[in-house]
Write an enzyme that holds these catalytic residues in place. Sequence first.
Site, PDB file in Angstrom:
ATOM      1  N   TRP A   1      -2.784  -2.773  -1.655  1.00 34.91           N
ATOM      2  CA  TRP A   1      -2.508  -4.203  -1.822  1.00 34.91           C
ATOM      3  C   TRP A   1      -3.417  -4.876  -0.811  1.00 34.91           C
ATOM      4  O   TRP A   1      -3.218  -4.724   0.392  1.00 34.91           O
ATOM      5  CB  TRP A   1      -1.042  -4.505  -1.554  1.00 34.91           C
TER       6      TRP A   1
ATOM      7  N   ASN B   1      -1.982   1.612   5.734  1.00 31.69           N
ATOM      8  CA  ASN B   1      -1.131   0.535   5.252  1.00 31.69           C
ATOM      9  C   ASN B   1      -0.832  -0.340   6.459  1.00 31.69           C
ATOM     10  O   ASN B   1      -0.344   0.161   7.463  1.00 31.69           O
ATOM     11  CB  ASN B   1       0.156   1.163   4.682  1.00 31.69           C
ATOM     12  N   GLY B   2      -1.163  -1.627   6.374  1.00 30.75           N
ATOM     13  CA  GLY B   2      -0.902  -2.505   7.514  1.00 30.75           C
ATOM     14  C   GLY B   2      -2.143  -3.318   7.844  1.00 30.75           C
ATOM     15  O   GLY B   2      -3.075  -3.396   7.047  1.00 30.75           O
TER      16      GLY B   2
ATOM     17  N   LYS C   1      12.430 -15.472 -10.621  1.00 35.44           N
ATOM     18  CA  LYS C   1      12.221 -14.379 -11.573  1.00 35.44           C
ATOM     19  C   LYS C   1      11.169 -14.781 -12.601  1.00 35.44           C
ATOM     20  O   LYS C   1      10.272 -14.020 -12.911  1.00 35.44           O
ATOM     21  CB  LYS C   1      13.515 -14.008 -12.321  1.00 35.44           C
TER      22      LYS C   1
ATOM     23  N   HIS D   1      16.067 -36.905  -7.316  1.00 34.69           N
ATOM     24  CA  HIS D   1      15.216 -37.298  -6.188  1.00 34.69           C
ATOM     25  C   HIS D   1      13.805 -36.755  -6.336  1.00 34.69           C
ATOM     26  O   HIS D   1      13.151 -36.451  -5.343  1.00 34.69           O
ATOM     27  CB  HIS D   1      15.845 -36.836  -4.875  1.00 34.69           C
TER      28      HIS D   1
ATOM     29  N   LYS E   1       6.109  -4.780  -4.086  1.00 40.61           N
ATOM     30  CA  LYS E   1       7.549  -4.612  -3.952  1.00 40.61           C
ATOM     31  C   LYS E   1       7.988  -4.697  -2.500  1.00 40.61           C
ATOM     32  O   LYS E   1       9.056  -5.205  -2.197  1.00 40.61           O
ATOM     33  CB  LYS E   1       7.919  -3.250  -4.535  1.00 40.61           C
TER      34      LYS E   1
ATOM     35  N   ARG F   1       4.018  -0.486  -4.752  1.00 42.23           N
ATOM     36  CA  ARG F   1       3.714  -1.003  -3.414  1.00 42.23           C
ATOM     37  C   ARG F   1       2.408  -1.786  -3.369  1.00 42.23           C
ATOM     38  O   ARG F   1       2.116  -2.462  -2.395  1.00 42.23           O
ATOM     39  CB  ARG F   1       3.626   0.153  -2.412  1.00 42.23           C
TER      40      ARG F   1
ATOM     41  N   GLU G   1       7.542 -15.135 -11.027  1.00 42.84           N
ATOM     42  CA  GLU G   1       6.858 -13.941 -10.541  1.00 42.84           C
ATOM     43  C   GLU G   1       6.418 -13.008 -11.659  1.00 42.84           C
ATOM     44  O   GLU G   1       5.390 -12.357 -11.526  1.00 42.84           O
ATOM     45  CB  GLU G   1       7.636 -13.201  -9.434  1.00 42.84           C
TER      46      GLU G   1
ATOM     47  N   GLU H   1      16.920 -18.339  -7.805  1.00 37.32           N
ATOM     48  CA  GLU H   1      16.578 -16.958  -8.165  1.00 37.32           C
ATOM     49  C   GLU H   1      16.062 -16.889  -9.611  1.00 37.32           C
ATOM     50  O   GLU H   1      15.114 -16.153  -9.899  1.00 37.32           O
ATOM     51  CB  GLU H   1      17.801 -16.054  -7.946  1.00 37.32           C
TER      52      GLU H   1
ATOM     53  N   CYS I   1       0.847  -1.185   0.000  1.00 36.55           N
ATOM     54  CA  CYS I   1       0.000   0.000   0.000  1.00 36.55           C
ATOM     55  C   CYS I   1       0.892   1.249   0.000  1.00 36.55           C
ATOM     56  O   CYS I   1       1.890   1.301   0.684  1.00 36.55           O
ATOM     57  CB  CYS I   1      -0.943   0.091   1.187  1.00 36.55           C
TER      58      CYS I   1
HETATM   59  C1  G6P Z   1       8.831  -9.011  -2.060  1.00 33.98           C
HETATM   60  C2  G6P Z   1       9.428  -8.545  -3.371  1.00 33.98           C
HETATM   61  C3  G6P Z   1      10.697  -9.325  -3.664  1.00 33.98           C
HETATM   62  C4  G6P Z   1      11.676  -9.213  -2.509  1.00 33.98           C
HETATM   63  C5  G6P Z   1      11.037  -9.621  -1.190  1.00 33.98           C
HETATM   64  C6  G6P Z   1      11.929  -9.248  -0.021  1.00 33.98           C
HETATM   65  O1  G6P Z   1       8.374 -10.312  -2.188  1.00 33.98           O
HETATM   66  O2  G6P Z   1       8.485  -8.702  -4.414  1.00 33.98           O
HETATM   67  O3  G6P Z   1      11.298  -8.821  -4.836  1.00 33.98           O
HETATM   68  O4  G6P Z   1      12.785 -10.006  -2.759  1.00 33.98           O
HETATM   69  O5  G6P Z   1       9.797  -8.934  -1.005  1.00 33.98           O
HETATM   70  O6  G6P Z   1      12.019  -7.852   0.037  1.00 33.98           O
HETATM   71  P1  G6P Z   1      13.205  -7.024   0.646  1.00 33.98           P
HETATM   72  O7  G6P Z   1      12.829  -5.601   0.371  1.00 33.98           O
HETATM   73  O8  G6P Z   1      13.227  -7.333   2.109  1.00 33.98           O
HETATM   74  O9  G6P Z   1      14.451  -7.424  -0.029  1.00 33.98           O
END
Ligand code: G6P
Length: 608
Positions: free
Chosen positions: A74, A100-101, A485, A504, A603, A27, A488, A481, A2
């Site tokens: 969000w 937000n929260g 990527k 396995h 984010k 956000r 997501e 990773e 948010c």
């Molecule tokens: C969210 C974002 C990710 C990020 C994760 C941790 O899921 O979409 O891209 O890696 O949070 O966030 P941070 O800001 O703590 O690295």
Amino acid sequence: MCGIVGFTGRRPGAALLLEGLKKLEYRGYDSAGIATITDGKLVVRKQPGRIASLVEDLDGDMPEGNVGIVHTRWATHGVPNQINAHPHTDSTGSIAIVHNGIIENASAIREALSKKGHVFESDTDTEVLVHLIEEMYEDSLELAVAAALREVDGAFGVAVISAKEPDTIVAARRGSPLLIGIGDGENFVASDAAAIIEHTRFVVYLDDNEIAVITPDEHHVTDIDSKRLEKDVSTVDWDLEAIERGGYPHFMLKEIMEQPQSICNTMRGRLLEEQGSARLNGLAMTDAQLLGFERIILIACGTSWHAALIGEYMLEELARIPTEVEYASEFRYRNPVLDEKTLVIGISQSGETADTLAAIKEAKRRGARTMGIVNSVGSTIAREVDSGVYIHAGPEIGVASTKAFTSQVVALALFTLRMGRLKTISVLEGREIVKALNALPTQVATILETADEIGEVAARFNDADNVLYLGRGFNFPVALEGALKLKEISYVHAEGYPAAEMKHGPIALIDESMPVVFVAPQDGVYQKIISNMQEVKARKGKVIAIVNEDDPELDGLVDAKIFIPATLDALSPVLSAIPLQLFAYHVAVHRGCDVDQPRNLAKSVTVE
Ligand code: G6P
């Protein structure tokens, strides 16, 4: 999660508030809304969907007024429809709130207020809060907000306005980021400086349980018991262009392309060539203190957790210190064994991730020393830890983290070097590492020059429904990773595995429609990974290999090759991650996905 912006001044607020809000869309983007005070009355407009829907709805009918609050959501409580969108209002229609929260005791408060005759329209915890403020209101919005917040459990960043005090915004935080911006005859509140730096660079970061009151000419901060506090004013030192797309179609692509520079920025002024070491001023620890640690625990979420895994490999291999990696969300609810000889390092791009923050607080409570590896300057985690290393990657807007990841890995390498030189790394080895680090930006640029070729590889495989990513050693976390990527941003199901673990379970999935990406630089485990490729090929899987150079052994084994320059094994993740970022990006674009704002994600995850 948010985004919140508020403005009080002498010019019309709505347009500048919406412009600011767009900078926070990363956000959350389930719904958006605005409340202004126009001719002494509260006007609220909101829409489900992106901010663009709200702006379209307001076209030619922008609410007037010099004070207002806006929100991009969000969803936590209630589906993302118009009724559940913020701002929410009290029953008199004169108080509006954006939040937000999560208010954890909202149900109990809702029940108590219902008995007093309050009627609720939405499913949200936020509407309960604004009714509680109404209930507490006597003649001061500031005191009413403080009284209401003393009653609630949970996390909040809120901004509240009332038609009865038409030039005032009351803002407060507990757990969710919030700052005030100090302008000239106008003041702001925002969940992120990005929303307001066009107007002012002077900000006051709120801490938990603090309440800020702003009018056009005045600001003050109190604690939750309304005792005035002295707060420092900080200056935001990055430029607007850092949060603009700069000609790129997507922030994600811009941020991928920025990596030669962002990696340079992480290392700037920190490499000691002669000593073969690194200078990290923010560590604020003596050699003796560093040597006193018997164990390191790295905590993080998401992409930052993958960087942490690479850190574990580095710290154990090069600095010979026992290291563990924990998901912050698990760590905080376990009963971890910690003492003053444990260094707990939180890794976070945003510096606001709720679970990482809570895990750090828990570690501190149990007597461990804490350190942060954080991108966002002045963020909550950066301020919470005992010492820290900023990665200086610059603002990252694309929801899928890219440049922050490579900079986190480089920061971990710098810390490993600093720690390792005290223990096992000789000056000559240290110099080799410094030399290899120095070469990274140019090597990254070389990979980026092949972005179109990587796009062509992606085009050959973008119809796949499942993709497996395999790597070993330092590149096992890169496989995780790479898979993250892809899933997501393109919604293609992808799994990362240590290559040998394929046998396995995941091997059962392999057939001619299954691409398998091998992260296979010619390192200490290269021959092992060639064997794993053979196992995939024998089952007609399609092999995409990230390799250092052409090798006859790959003939007949590999369907597509992507080349990356050679470096030290420990640093290879910085290079091998980049083709995987580009691969995911191109698949997502081909599939018509919204790369920068993938569905359901945000984010900055400031709820548990
Ligand atoms: C969210 C974002 C990710 C990020 C994760 C941790 O899921 O979409 O891209 O890696 O949070 O966030 P941070 O800001 O703590 O690295």
